[in-house]
Design an enzyme around this catalytic site. Sequence first.
Site, short mmCIF file in Angstrom:
data_model
loop_
_atom_site.label_atom_id
_atom_site.label_comp_id
_atom_site.label_asym_id
_atom_site.label_seq_id
_atom_site.Cartn_x
_atom_site.Cartn_y
_atom_site.Cartn_z
N SER A 78 4.58 6.92 -66.86
CA SER A 78 4.77 7.65 -65.56
C SER A 78 4.24 8.95 -65.36
O SER A 78 3.97 9.31 -64.25
CB SER A 78 6.25 7.56 -65.03
OG SER A 78 6.98 8.40 -65.84
N LYS B 283 9.55 13.64 -65.02
CA LYS B 283 8.88 13.68 -63.82
C LYS B 283 8.17 15.22 -63.34
O LYS B 283 8.99 16.26 -63.98
CB LYS B 283 9.33 13.13 -62.41
CG LYS B 283 9.58 11.62 -62.68
CD LYS B 283 8.56 10.59 -62.62
CE LYS B 283 8.66 9.47 -62.53
NZ LYS B 283 9.19 8.77 -63.94
#
Length: 193
Positions: free
Chosen positions: A109, A146
């Site tokens: 990600s 993230k």
Amino acid sequence: MTSNHGGSRQGSGRKALYEEPTKVIRVPESKVIEIKHFLAESKKPIFNDVASITQVDPTTFMRIPLASEKVSAGFPSPAQDYIEQTLDMNEHLIKNEAATFVVTVSSQSMLGAGIDINDELVVDRSLEAKHEDIVVVWIDNEFTVKRLMIEEGKNRWLKAENPDYPNIHFHDGQEVVVWGVVTFVLKSFKKHK
């Protein structure tokens, strides 16, 4: 008869719904709805981007020669002696021993930020997370890695650095804890056999 189609294009076609290959199977008709429901539930966002977390124990001490001049992408002159001092990697990577952990990544990600599966992240839990820091977040009983985005009005959300993964926008009642700030990515450029 000629086709008006221009052939296959990179990135076209069905997108993978699951992060693994799929297989065609035969199922009883009476179970189709039940299986479709199960698969729909499994497509809900999975945030667990962390394979393992290990607290740093910098008991080893090793000094590595440190080049005194910056190195270009070319070849340095072998006639020059660049080594003037040494560097202890613990001092270089760890600012707060008690609050530093190594986190192993288990998803892609954050690929656009140079973080891949099995990369190790040095995470400092004592740092305050700021706008655009890469962070490890505990959300809905899972860890994710993230980029933290903080907009005016204190609106916070998490940005994935890979278009194949969704950004995460928080909603009321969601359990969210910024667990630590990523300070370094440990990555090997040599392929292991």
